[in-house]
Design a protein around this motif. Sequence first.
Motif, PDB file in Angstrom:
ATOM      1  N   GLY A 184      37.837  47.574  46.928  1.00  0.00           N
ATOM      2  CA  GLY A 184      37.057  46.374  47.348  1.00  0.00           C
ATOM      3  C   GLY A 184      37.164  45.076  46.749  1.00  0.00           C
ATOM      4  O   GLY A 184      37.668  43.955  47.386  1.00  0.00           O
ATOM      5  N   PRO A 185      37.071  45.049  45.426  1.00  0.00           N
ATOM      6  CA  PRO A 185      37.366  43.504  44.850  1.00  0.00           C
ATOM      7  C   PRO A 185      38.698  42.959  44.971  1.00  0.00           C
ATOM      8  O   PRO A 185      38.675  41.752  45.151  1.00  0.00           O
ATOM      9  CB  PRO A 185      36.836  43.982  43.347  1.00  0.00           C
ATOM     10  CG  PRO A 185      35.977  45.111  43.463  1.00  0.00           C
ATOM     11  CD  PRO A 185      36.510  45.910  44.516  1.00  0.00           C
ATOM     12  N   ILE A 186      39.666  43.756  44.878  1.00  0.00           N
ATOM     13  CA  ILE A 186      41.090  43.240  44.962  1.00  0.00           C
ATOM     14  C   ILE A 186      41.344  42.696  46.166  1.00  0.00           C
ATOM     15  O   ILE A 186      41.818  41.728  46.489  1.00  0.00           O
ATOM     16  CB  ILE A 186      41.994  44.528  44.558  1.00  0.00           C
ATOM     17  CG1 ILE A 186      41.806  44.580  42.969  1.00  0.00           C
ATOM     18  CG2 ILE A 186      43.285  43.874  44.630  1.00  0.00           C
ATOM     19  CD1 ILE A 186      42.799  45.905  42.654  1.00  0.00           C
ATOM     20  N   LEU A 187      40.731  43.407  47.455  1.00  0.00           N
ATOM     21  CA  LEU A 187      41.101  42.948  48.718  1.00  0.00           C
ATOM     22  C   LEU A 187      40.182  41.729  48.863  1.00  0.00           C
ATOM     23  O   LEU A 187      40.784  40.710  49.536  1.00  0.00           O
ATOM     24  CB  LEU A 187      40.514  44.094  49.821  1.00  0.00           C
ATOM     25  CG  LEU A 187      40.325  43.632  51.289  1.00  0.00           C
ATOM     26  CD1 LEU A 187      41.928  43.263  51.630  1.00  0.00           C
ATOM     27  CD2 LEU A 187      39.533  44.627  51.982  1.00  0.00           C
ATOM     28  N   ILE A 232      30.806  50.741  51.757  1.00  0.00           N
ATOM     29  CA  ILE A 232      30.924  50.668  50.376  1.00  0.00           C
ATOM     30  C   ILE A 232      31.869  49.368  50.088  1.00  0.00           C
ATOM     31  O   ILE A 232      31.495  48.570  48.919  1.00  0.00           O
ATOM     32  CB  ILE A 232      31.799  51.855  49.855  1.00  0.00           C
ATOM     33  CG1 ILE A 232      31.023  53.093  49.956  1.00  0.00           C
ATOM     34  CG2 ILE A 232      31.940  51.504  48.355  1.00  0.00           C
ATOM     35  CD1 ILE A 232      31.544  54.298  50.104  1.00  0.00           C
ATOM     36  N   LEU A 233      32.799  48.937  50.840  1.00  0.00           N
ATOM     37  CA  LEU A 233      33.599  47.732  50.694  1.00  0.00           C
ATOM     38  C   LEU A 233      32.614  46.409  50.607  1.00  0.00           C
ATOM     39  O   LEU A 233      33.053  45.708  50.111  1.00  0.00           O
ATOM     40  CB  LEU A 233      34.487  47.764  51.800  1.00  0.00           C
ATOM     41  CG  LEU A 233      35.943  46.908  51.924  1.00  0.00           C
ATOM     42  CD1 LEU A 233      36.880  47.065  50.534  1.00  0.00           C
ATOM     43  CD2 LEU A 233      36.820  46.777  52.887  1.00  0.00           C
ATOM     44  N   ASP A 234      31.708  46.734  51.728  1.00  0.00           N
ATOM     45  CA  ASP A 234      30.997  45.330  51.728  1.00  0.00           C
ATOM     46  C   ASP A 234      30.141  45.377  50.704  1.00  0.00           C
ATOM     47  O   ASP A 234      29.713  44.250  50.251  1.00  0.00           O
ATOM     48  CB  ASP A 234      30.253  45.289  53.229  1.00  0.00           C
ATOM     49  CG  ASP A 234      30.445  44.409  53.886  1.00  0.00           C
ATOM     50  OD1 ASP A 234      31.573  44.115  54.437  1.00  0.00           O
ATOM     51  OD2 ASP A 234      29.469  43.478  54.203  1.00  0.00           O
ATOM     52  N   THR A 235      29.615  46.348  50.088  1.00  0.00           N
ATOM     53  CA  THR A 235      28.880  46.379  48.883  1.00  0.00           C
ATOM     54  C   THR A 235      29.556  45.810  47.668  1.00  0.00           C
ATOM     55  O   THR A 235      29.164  44.901  46.864  1.00  0.00           O
ATOM     56  CB  THR A 235      28.305  47.684  48.558  1.00  0.00           C
ATOM     57  OG1 THR A 235      27.651  48.219  49.817  1.00  0.00           O
ATOM     58  CG2 THR A 235      27.345  47.619  47.093  1.00  0.00           C
ATOM     59  N   MET A 236      31.141  46.199  47.582  1.00  0.00           N
ATOM     60  CA  MET A 236      31.627  45.997  46.397  1.00  0.00           C
ATOM     61  C   MET A 236      32.148  44.426  46.427  1.00  0.00           C
ATOM     62  O   MET A 236      32.453  43.873  45.500  1.00  0.00           O
ATOM     63  CB  MET A 236      32.955  46.872  46.025  1.00  0.00           C
ATOM     64  CG  MET A 236      32.427  48.217  45.822  1.00  0.00           C
ATOM     65  SD  MET A 236      31.281  48.459  44.533  1.00  0.00           S
ATOM     66  CE  MET A 236      32.212  47.823  43.142  1.00  0.00           C
ATOM     67  N   ILE A 237      32.764  44.089  47.554  1.00  0.00           N
ATOM     68  CA  ILE A 237      33.517  42.663  47.724  1.00  0.00           C
ATOM     69  C   ILE A 237      32.783  41.528  47.373  1.00  0.00           C
ATOM     70  O   ILE A 237      33.132  40.470  46.896  1.00  0.00           O
ATOM     71  CB  ILE A 237      34.363  42.437  49.192  1.00  0.00           C
ATOM     72  CG1 ILE A 237      33.035  42.625  50.080  1.00  0.00           C
ATOM     73  CG2 ILE A 237      35.268  43.568  49.221  1.00  0.00           C
ATOM     74  CD1 ILE A 237      33.720  42.324  51.549  1.00  0.00           C
ATOM     75  N   ILE A 238      31.197  41.610  47.394  1.00  0.00           N
ATOM     76  CA  ILE A 238      30.512  40.419  47.514  1.00  0.00           C
ATOM     77  C   ILE A 238      30.260  39.943  46.089  1.00  0.00           C
ATOM     78  O   ILE A 238      30.495  38.496  46.022  1.00  0.00           O
ATOM     79  CB  ILE A 238      29.159  40.724  48.137  1.00  0.00           C
ATOM     80  CG1 ILE A 238      28.229  39.478  48.234  1.00  0.00           C
ATOM     81  CG2 ILE A 238      28.460  41.832  47.197  1.00  0.00           C
ATOM     82  CD1 ILE A 238      28.650  38.659  49.318  1.00  0.00           C
ATOM     83  N   ASN A 239      30.367  40.519  45.079  1.00  0.00           N
ATOM     84  CA  ASN A 239      30.371  40.255  43.671  1.00  0.00           C
ATOM     85  C   ASN A 239      31.681  39.077  43.296  1.00  0.00           C
ATOM     86  O   ASN A 239      31.513  37.976  42.555  1.00  0.00           O
ATOM     87  CB  ASN A 239      30.480  41.201  42.587  1.00  0.00           C
ATOM     88  CG  ASN A 239      28.813  41.851  42.836  1.00  0.00           C
ATOM     89  OD1 ASN A 239      28.126  41.148  42.739  1.00  0.00           O
ATOM     90  ND2 ASN A 239      29.198  43.192  42.317  1.00  0.00           N
TER      91      ASN A 239
END
Length: 478
Positions: free
Chosen positions: A153-156, A26-33
Amino acid sequence: MQGENMNSKRRTFALVILLFGAFMDILDTMIINIAIPSIQSGLQASSSAVEWTVNAYILGMALFIITGGRAGDILGRKKMFMLGIAGFTIFSAFSGLAATINVLIFSRAIQGITAALMIPQVLSYIQVLFAPKERAGALGAYGGVSAFATVGGPILAAFLIKINLFGLGWRTIFLINIPVGVFILIAAMIGLTESKSINPLRIDIPGTFMATASLIMLLYPLIQGNSMGWPVWTFLSMVVSLIVGILFIVYEKRRMKRNQSPLIALNLFQFKSFIGGVSVATLLMIAMSGYFLVFMFYLQMGLHFTPLRAALAAMPFSIMVPAMTGFSVTKLAPRYGRKVVVLGLIILALGLASVESVMHGAGTSLSNWQLLPVLLIGGTGMGMVVAPIIDFSISQVPEQDAGSASGILNMMQQVGSSIGIAIVGTIFFNSIGSSLTSAREISGFAMGERYAIWSAVGILLVTIPFVFLLPKKIHHHC
């Protein structure tokens, strides 16, 4: 008593291992944007390549998630979970070290496929390890981890890009998976026991390849067409995609008649609630995946927000979704039925329209505080739809087919995400121009985000009639 306590501790340890795996996905899905603008400038990528960076992972996962679940049933869930984690970790390293955008896209696609081997085993293990009375707690923990990864995710990603560890910039969002993946792999080796299905379904390899071919022939021209000037072959490819899709359905029907475990159990589409649920979930993801791509890109490349500021700007929406999800599925949906989903879609459409209105009115002076109330509205609407729609979708499905129904629903949500990024992303990049250097002016970006977000709003409104295929209230099949 002591033995039961030890067994409980072992199951809890196994659950923690599995949840770490789910968290990585889920983290990898969210961080990419958040990282896309940095990746584009770092690798000198085109707008179409940017879309593939996101889409490759989602598409890889979508097309193989049902096959991954069946592979775990046949070959062993521990084996598949560990193989998925190992592959995910290796190709995270490839992604982080990619010298060109093509290498990154390829690595992201393989990451998605390995995630498809890993993720189905998480829910399968929860079913096997925990009795029905305990399962709610385990699923609650899974939901909590998903919500945390969605918000965090996005914040990380923004934090990692900001600190620029060892001068690696955006690459750290992938490289951070390496130590985590190695830890999970060792822990899984120790803490998981092998588990297989007594009567597993067969793997539908021809069906998987046909579905893959159909989607790639649809998505490739949609994403590449704008930058290539829409040559004739792009339209021919989409027509052939439709033909292959029809052949896929015919093949799946024949496989089903022969009792050969089709990739998609077409008999589930005899239930109106399932047709409605899959349609709403797919259209919702088409709208929202495209919206998130455009929203983050506009903030960073159009308004020159830092990654951290952009992540914090989006956070109210991300917080509101999980906060509203639990309330809507436990309190609102049982009482008001499908009206909750209709209202949720209307509120979500209103939220996105308000986001666009605020951004258009504020221009370059846009602040996070201006976005706060409208993002809270949007997040409220999203939370009222995402959880109830799953419950509605499988409410009339026989219990023995619940696993297949969940697999199809999950797959179609991922497919919807891929299509949304292709369609809404294409509208955005077509509006700002295929070359980023010619679209530096805020007016180009403003026009792009306006067309793209209003397209997403339109898709949400088109979704509403499909809600009426759902039953008025949820009545689970006994």
